[in-house]
Design a protein around this motif. Structure first.
Motif, PDB file in Angstrom:
ATOM      1  N   ALA B 234       0.828  -1.204   0.000  1.00  0.00           N
ATOM      2  CA  ALA B 234       0.000   0.000   0.000  1.00  0.00           C
ATOM      3  C   ALA B 234       0.864   1.256   0.000  1.00  0.00           C
ATOM      4  CB  ALA B 234      -0.919  -0.033   1.243  1.00  0.00           C
ATOM      5  N   TRP B 235       1.679   1.385  -1.005  1.00  0.00           N
ATOM      6  CA  TRP B 235       2.647   2.484  -1.049  1.00  0.00           C
ATOM      7  C   TRP B 235       2.037   3.748  -1.602  1.00  0.00           C
ATOM      8  CZ3 TRP B 235       6.174   0.768   1.922  1.00  0.00           C
ATOM      9  CH2 TRP B 235       6.536  -0.586   1.888  1.00  0.00           C
ATOM     10  N   ASP B 236       2.419   4.861  -1.021  1.00  0.00           N
ATOM     11  CA  ASP B 236       2.034   6.176  -1.521  1.00  0.00           C
ATOM     12  C   ASP B 236       3.302   6.876  -1.974  1.00  0.00           C
ATOM     13  OD1 ASP B 236      -0.251   8.586  -0.954  1.00  0.00           O
ATOM     14  OD2 ASP B 236       1.845   9.208  -1.004  1.00  0.00           O
ATOM     15  N   PRO B 237       3.304   7.472  -3.167  1.00  0.00           N
ATOM     16  CA  PRO B 237       4.558   8.075  -3.661  1.00  0.00           C
ATOM     17  C   PRO B 237       5.095   9.153  -2.724  1.00  0.00           C
ATOM     18  CG  PRO B 237       2.725   8.421  -5.229  1.00  0.00           C
ATOM     19  CD  PRO B 237       2.204   7.548  -4.133  1.00  0.00           C
ATOM     20  N   CYS B 238       4.230   9.880  -2.070  1.00  0.00           N
ATOM     21  CA  CYS B 238       4.689  10.970  -1.198  1.00  0.00           C
ATOM     22  C   CYS B 238       4.995  10.524   0.219  1.00  0.00           C
ATOM     23  CB  CYS B 238       3.632  12.072  -1.110  1.00  0.00           C
ATOM     24  SG  CYS B 238       3.431  12.977  -2.639  1.00  0.00           S
ATOM     25  N   HIS B 239       4.466   9.372   0.626  1.00  0.00           N
ATOM     26  CA  HIS B 239       4.526   9.020   2.041  1.00  0.00           C
ATOM     27  C   HIS B 239       5.106   7.630   2.310  1.00  0.00           C
ATOM     28  CE1 HIS B 239       2.173  12.536   2.891  1.00  0.00           C
ATOM     29  NE2 HIS B 239       1.088  12.097   2.308  1.00  0.00           N
ATOM     30  N   GLY B 240       5.356   6.839   1.293  1.00  0.00           N
ATOM     31  CA  GLY B 240       5.676   5.441   1.554  1.00  0.00           C
ATOM     32  C   GLY B 240       4.424   4.792   2.090  1.00  0.00           C
ATOM     33  N   LEU B 241       4.540   4.194   3.240  1.00  0.00           N
ATOM     34  CA  LEU B 241       3.396   3.547   3.879  1.00  0.00           C
ATOM     35  C   LEU B 241       3.126   4.333   5.151  1.00  0.00           C
ATOM     36  CD1 LEU B 241       1.538   1.130   3.962  1.00  0.00           C
ATOM     37  CD2 LEU B 241       3.425  -0.220   4.838  1.00  0.00           C
ATOM     38  N   LYS B 242       2.100   5.173   5.113  1.00  0.00           N
ATOM     39  CA  LYS B 242       1.897   6.099   6.232  1.00  0.00           C
ATOM     40  C   LYS B 242       0.511   5.941   6.822  1.00  0.00           C
ATOM     41  CE  LYS B 242       2.619  10.954   7.532  1.00  0.00           C
ATOM     42  NZ  LYS B 242       3.048  12.286   7.030  1.00  0.00           N
ATOM     43  N   LEU B 264       6.465   3.902   7.194  1.00  0.00           N
ATOM     44  CA  LEU B 264       7.553   2.988   6.831  1.00  0.00           C
ATOM     45  C   LEU B 264       8.093   3.391   5.464  1.00  0.00           C
ATOM     46  CD1 LEU B 264       9.146   0.227   7.138  1.00  0.00           C
ATOM     47  CD2 LEU B 264       7.192  -0.834   5.978  1.00  0.00           C
ATOM     48  N   LEU B 265       9.390   3.614   5.410  1.00  0.00           N
ATOM     49  CA  LEU B 265      10.062   3.836   4.123  1.00  0.00           C
ATOM     50  C   LEU B 265      10.987   2.658   3.920  1.00  0.00           C
ATOM     51  CD1 LEU B 265      11.055   7.607   4.485  1.00  0.00           C
ATOM     52  CD2 LEU B 265       9.028   6.649   3.360  1.00  0.00           C
ATOM     53  N   PRO B 266      10.678   1.793   2.979  1.00  0.00           N
ATOM     54  CA  PRO B 266      11.570   0.646   2.793  1.00  0.00           C
ATOM     55  C   PRO B 266      12.913   1.098   2.239  1.00  0.00           C
ATOM     56  CG  PRO B 266       9.849   0.660   1.120  1.00  0.00           C
ATOM     57  CD  PRO B 266       9.570   1.828   2.019  1.00  0.00           C
ATOM     58  N   LYS B 267      13.871   0.266   2.437  1.00  0.00           N
ATOM     59  CA  LYS B 267      15.243   0.552   1.982  1.00  0.00           C
ATOM     60  C   LYS B 267      15.259   1.098   0.557  1.00  0.00           C
ATOM     61  CE  LYS B 267      19.524  -1.895   0.921  1.00  0.00           C
ATOM     62  NZ  LYS B 267      20.231  -3.180   0.992  1.00  0.00           N
ATOM     63  N   GLY B 268      15.853   2.265   0.403  1.00  0.00           N
ATOM     64  CA  GLY B 268      16.015   2.843  -0.923  1.00  0.00           C
ATOM     65  C   GLY B 268      14.808   3.632  -1.415  1.00  0.00           C
ATOM     66  N   PHE B 269      13.700   3.588  -0.673  1.00  0.00           N
ATOM     67  CA  PHE B 269      12.499   4.307  -1.110  1.00  0.00           C
ATOM     68  C   PHE B 269      12.741   5.806  -1.003  1.00  0.00           C
ATOM     69  CE2 PHE B 269       8.216   5.975  -0.993  1.00  0.00           C
ATOM     70  CZ  PHE B 269       7.461   5.080  -1.738  1.00  0.00           C
TER      71      PHE B 269
END
Lengths: 352, 352, 352, 352
Positions: B234-242, B264-269
């Motif tokens: 459920a990734w959001d381009p501006c927020h990662g998973l917020k 959550l910002l996964p590694k490299g995001f």
């Protein structure tokens, strides 16, 4: 209110207006506007063992697919022929045999599933499957595609609670079939729970409808909460330890038309008499006990129950519950959200 | 808007009316009603290592009891002397040494605690203690008695976020001290969580105030949810998973004046640029990363952070985050609930 | 709270951390979290005759167009230089001379206009003009285009109340100018009132924002209601007969950030002491009277007022009003909606 | 859905389970969960002239006091014997003769009165009398004492709309009689209107229930609003100019269970086809016209109406209205608030 006198002139008048779809209110007012709730709904109970045997027999008479849903409807003895367990709610017990699928459809009626026996069947709702375990409370929201399947090796039984009579009365039934038995799965198992079930919401989540986005309230977790609250000794004389399932987006009931409850009665606990306007269907899921329902005419109906049995207490009938031999846990549902939304709910915690 | 011309007559007029507590609006209108947010609040950051060292030094200079609360306030460099990290929010880092107690008081200011380092201290709120673990988000509701203690053997540090400047502006501060250091404990540990934290509510629970009755959002559980949502992608381009922390009684923010988030910002995001009107305080609790804040004048402020560091992004400043070397988890808080309640919140997901 | 002792070591520590934007909370805690509201806001009053004379002088010094808005700001004597009448609200008196136009702009600040003198000017909001009459309460919703004009032959004066300091603190100011002085008119005079003002709504009207769609609460109608309620003898000891203006879509205040009230004090009526956390600006529109404001230090500030005068009672200051010589009607406004939304409002109806 | 095959084994099974209050769902599912609304409710109409004559005849057969309420119930021809005009609403026409009183009682059923003929009768609700005029819409809230009287010299007729079938289905009827015919009057005529009817509320008014505190929506005022909106040309192709009566405390419908509407169809205006799930009772109060109701089987039922006639359009039946000869004004009511509260309302503005 005394009945009005009957005279030949009046009778002739009644006959005359009857032809024009008119009726004298004074003949029926006392039946329409009663001093207290006075429907034909009666206290009643069903033993799971008996239902189970009938259902297995049904399992050999008809497939889930031919039946669309292989369900035995629990009809209130005072409301026979109407597919109702109370004046406005429906109850049935559904069986899905190993390998069967109950095909995908959707309708404006809301449904709750309370899993009675068996593990490992699933229900799919809006692209997500959830696995059924005994005691789980699962929601099918209105107008949501849903299908059920049992990939396991044993039959699975659950209680269906629906608001069918409400939708009938509102004349608002819509339904559709999907052209395939099983809807496409687009979300992983547990997705709804992960998104909505833990006091976190997606940052941009907006609004909240009438139905909880959490569609499986797992019994393992619910049971653990009851145990923790037992330590806090949050006992209510009329209810023992009683919680309502909620929609985390609104704090309201989990469904728009049906309230759902879980309650713990510790061994030997005997509740005080209680009555309310929301006729309630009870389903013990642990333990044994006895409930005494006082009818309006004063006699007591005694229901001796054990797990998976089902019984119903009509509106404004006093009920007392007692757990016998060990802790009991009871699931229940009623039309309380409607009564609250329409400002009609009443309860009475006093004695008879 | 062009400034109005200055003339001797006008100047004489301004002087004259000044004596009567009057002022010509046309001299200040352009500063009061600006085309875009334009406060003095500046991007800024603090390294936890540095704060930690200062705090331990403070620990030897003053006791928690003498200080009432041993806290170092993080002052925004653009707003020095005002005890503010943004225009309307306060941030501080609190230290409780082994054996110390921060004595019981209450106030109309709301407080959040985000545990940075150490285990086993507690905070008591309205008769219930909760144990602190790193990453826990703990609420002190307005006007609730609260005291903190550290029965362990190591110092405990946490971030305090309060709405002190809001209450100042509304001129609505009330506060009281209890006559004993520690309030009486009347409920078992975990009682609030058991009653309110799991999509069940006591059957007769009524209403819901501005603050969540769940007062410890345990990190272990929150972290697990992030992991489950990662699988749902459920990734959001501006927020990662917020996710935002919610009040389960209302679905609204967990507090009336401060929004709290975990992402959550996964590694490299690397997030896309984002700006909003709610100036936000960020506190990474796992991982390392870099955030780039674009000031209104166009220059980029780069913050290289690791866990427990604190940085602030002012209103309407674009920010991009990047996790470096591994997954990062960031807690944050802002005044978004106020902005939403007053219909003032704006955001902009586009690029610079 | 006793101040903490000052030592050379501590002072050295304070200096050292100051360089890193850190500050010891124990030095300021007592000022930040006070036992009672304690802002610098002071009781103050302005006579309309005096303001009027200054404004006419301003009318000859600057045009409405050059000034954009020809307004004298009423600055609280305890908050000079901040364009505030209370800690978070703005007040000004605006003059539009015959033939002038205050050109169209819009901003996120909400504005109320309370018409003090003159008839026949107009304000245009979102394509609809409304005609101003003395005593009318007119709303400019946030982000709504608005321009004012005076086609009549006499100057028109009104009180402007805005939430400028709130938007400053939230750092959420946006503003735009239209490229023409007067916005296009697309709806007939009275359209909003016809659609929303009479307990009827368009059948498909959805939702309701923070601001009432009724944008002119005509004094003629409001005054008539007060007269009708006088017959019902709905007197409150602290308020006389006091009503709040409402948003008919929500029942809430007419504006999201400012409450507005109208109250009738019949001849000779003397109110009991009252205090609340919402500092309030009062504007009598009929009658004469006296208000006594008790400062926190115990002295009484006496304000003798007649119609159109303006006075302010700070947060948590007790006030008593008395109508002298005839009935008095007083308009007032405060930040109460914000205090209520944030669960901070307190009032105290007891005596000093 | 194809019906399931009938076999001797199955029939024997059905008989056997029938004795235990069980029923096979697959026999009734298609009737319970229908693809579209499919109740027995039928389009129907009543001419006021005819009802009026019958009622005067009833006036000579029974007194208001003996009848308690002298009302002729309008029974839907598809739902005879159930005292219903739609599946869940009741309609009757009530007559109070000069000098008569319909004695005070109260009940949980909500009632609306729409005044058809006569002036000067009154209804008393919670200590306040309101005078009836043709076209007024008057509310009796649930559980509010109410009595009606006619001190004038001519008979007074009105339409009663009640939610009797809803309360029946919820089994939540409570009723009481007062021991005197007329309740004590404690508030002046017009008090509710003065307090609640004009976008002002008493300063300390709290909350808002399901029923509007404005209990007489005077036709004179409503009619004037329609005329003002006509100038704003707010026409809807399906409705002409249609407004819903609202509760000013909530912006919601004026009653919790019944929506009420007023609509203006200017001379010659012909509406586009419209259908919705809320079966609706229409009562023209000005003008003449024709309504065409398309049944589900495709035939058109034509209703030619003039003022005071009553007709009903069942759920999901398309209807088109036309004003003939002059402007028409139509009052109507339905169960839309229930459908909205339960998230069931649907409408369809397309053509057949």
């Amino acid at each position: 209110m005394a009945p009005t006198a009957d005279t030949p002139e009046r009778r002739a008048f009644y006959d005359k207006i009857d032809k024009r779809n008119l009726m004298a209110l004074w003949l029926s007012l006392a039946d329409l506007v009663t001093p207290e709730p006075r429907s034909a709904c009666r206290p009643a109970s069903w033993r799971f063992d008996e239902i189970r045997a009938y259902m297995l027999e049904a399992g050999s008479l008809i497939t889930a697919k031919e039946a669309e849903r292989r369900v035995l409807v629990l009809e209130n003895p005072g409301l026979r022929g109407q597919s109702k367990i109370t004046t406005d709610l429906y109850a049935g017990v559904q069986l899905v045999m190993p390998g069967e699928v109950a095909p995908a459809h959707r309708h404006t009626q809301s449904a709750l599933r309370f899993i009675l026996e068996g593990e490992g069947a699933y229900t799919a709702v809006i692209g997500e499957r959830t696995i059924m375990h005994e005691g789980d409370f699962i929601i099918t929201p209105p107008w949501a595609w849903h299908d059920h399947g049992n990939p396991g090796s044993k039959p699975v039984f659950w209680l269906d609670g629906l608001d069918i009579p409400v939708i009938q009365m509102l004349d608002a039934s819509f339904a559709e079939h999907l052209d395939v038995d099983e809807q496409p799965i687009t979300r992983p198992v547990g997705d709804s729970d992960a998104r909505y079930g833990h006091n976190l919401l997606p940052v941009d989540h907006k609004g909240g409808g009438g139905t909880s986005p959490v569609f499986n309230y797992r019994y393992a977790r619910t049971r653990e909460q009851l145990e923790r609250l037992r330590r806090a000794a949050a006992w209510d004389p009329c209810h023992g330890l009683k919680m309502r399932y909620t929609n985390p987006i609104t704090g309201n009931h989990a469904m728009a038309t049906m309230a759902t409850f879980i309650q713990l009665l510790p061994k030997g606990f005997s509740t005080a008499a209680y009555r309310s306007t929301d006729a309630t269907v009870f389903v013990p899921i642990e333990g044994k006990g006895r409930s005494v329902i006082s009818s309006r005419t004063g006699e007591d109906i005694v229901v001796d129950w054990s797990r998976r049995d089902i019984f119903v207490v009509p509106s404004w009938h006093r009920v007392r519950h007692e757990a016998i031999g060990g802790d009991a846990v009871i699931f229940s549902y009623s039309d309380r959200p409607i009564q609250e939304a329409l400002h009609l709910f009443r309860e009475d915690r006093g004695n008879a």
